[in-house]
Design a protein around this motif. Structure first.
Motif, mmCIF file in Angstrom:
data_model
loop_
_atom_site.group_PDB
_atom_site.id
_atom_site.type_symbol
_atom_site.label_atom_id
_atom_site.label_comp_id
_atom_site.label_asym_id
_atom_site.label_seq_id
_atom_site.Cartn_x
_atom_site.Cartn_y
_atom_site.Cartn_z
ATOM 1 N N ARG A 2 23.787 -4.085 -4.053
ATOM 2 C CA ARG A 2 22.975 -3.037 -4.685
ATOM 3 C C ARG A 2 21.901 -2.514 -3.734
ATOM 4 N NH1 ARG A 2 24.035 -6.060 -9.673
ATOM 5 N NH2 ARG A 2 25.166 -4.609 -11.004
ATOM 6 N N GLU A 3 21.327 -3.396 -2.965
ATOM 7 C CA GLU A 3 20.285 -2.946 -2.042
ATOM 8 C C GLU A 3 20.871 -2.082 -0.928
ATOM 9 O OE1 GLU A 3 16.511 -4.718 0.464
ATOM 10 O OE2 GLU A 3 17.524 -5.978 -0.996
ATOM 11 N N GLY A 6 23.051 1.011 -3.161
ATOM 12 C CA GLY A 6 22.384 1.657 -4.282
ATOM 13 C C GLY A 6 23.013 1.188 -5.581
ATOM 14 N N ASP A 7 22.229 1.187 -6.622
ATOM 15 C CA ASP A 7 22.656 0.610 -7.887
ATOM 16 C C ASP A 7 23.948 1.203 -8.449
ATOM 17 O OD1 ASP A 7 22.071 -1.511 -9.559
ATOM 18 O OD2 ASP A 7 20.971 -0.265 -10.981
ATOM 19 N N PRO A 8 24.064 2.504 -8.598
ATOM 20 C CA PRO A 8 25.292 3.011 -9.226
ATOM 21 C C PRO A 8 26.541 2.896 -8.333
ATOM 22 C CG PRO A 8 23.797 4.835 -8.735
ATOM 23 C CD PRO A 8 23.107 3.563 -8.356
ATOM 24 N N TYR A 9 26.366 2.995 -7.031
ATOM 25 C CA TYR A 9 27.508 3.007 -6.122
ATOM 26 C C TYR A 9 28.025 1.603 -5.804
ATOM 27 C CZ TYR A 9 30.396 4.458 -2.152
ATOM 28 O OH TYR A 9 31.438 4.680 -1.293
ATOM 29 N N ALA A 10 27.180 0.589 -5.855
ATOM 30 C CA ALA A 10 27.583 -0.768 -5.480
ATOM 31 C C ALA A 10 28.740 -1.272 -6.336
ATOM 32 C CB ALA A 10 26.394 -1.718 -5.587
ATOM 33 N N GLU A 11 28.661 -1.076 -7.628
ATOM 34 C CA GLU A 11 29.722 -1.552 -8.519
ATOM 35 C C GLU A 11 31.035 -0.831 -8.248
ATOM 36 O OE1 GLU A 11 30.697 -1.755 -13.245
ATOM 37 O OE2 GLU A 11 28.604 -1.866 -12.630
#
Length: 55
Positions: A2-3, A6-11
């Protein structure tokens, strides 16, 4: 993840991006197969330009 991504793209990246260092599996598949988070993160670092502070 996530770091770095980025939060939405990591998953999405973990679910969709196939990594050669993981034997042609995604991060999600490798973790589900029992690979350690540490070895999976090392594979991500091999294919992405991850900041040295996150390695």
């Amino acid at each position: 993840m996530r770091e770095h991504f980025g939060d939405p793209y990591a998953e999405s990246w973990a679910r969709d991006y196939v990594l050669a260092p993981l034997g042609g599996r995604t991060v999600t598949q490798a973790l589900a197969d029992g690979e350690s988070a540490k070895s999976v993160w090392r594979a991500v670092c091999q294919v992405e330009e991850v900041s040295p502070r996150l390695r």
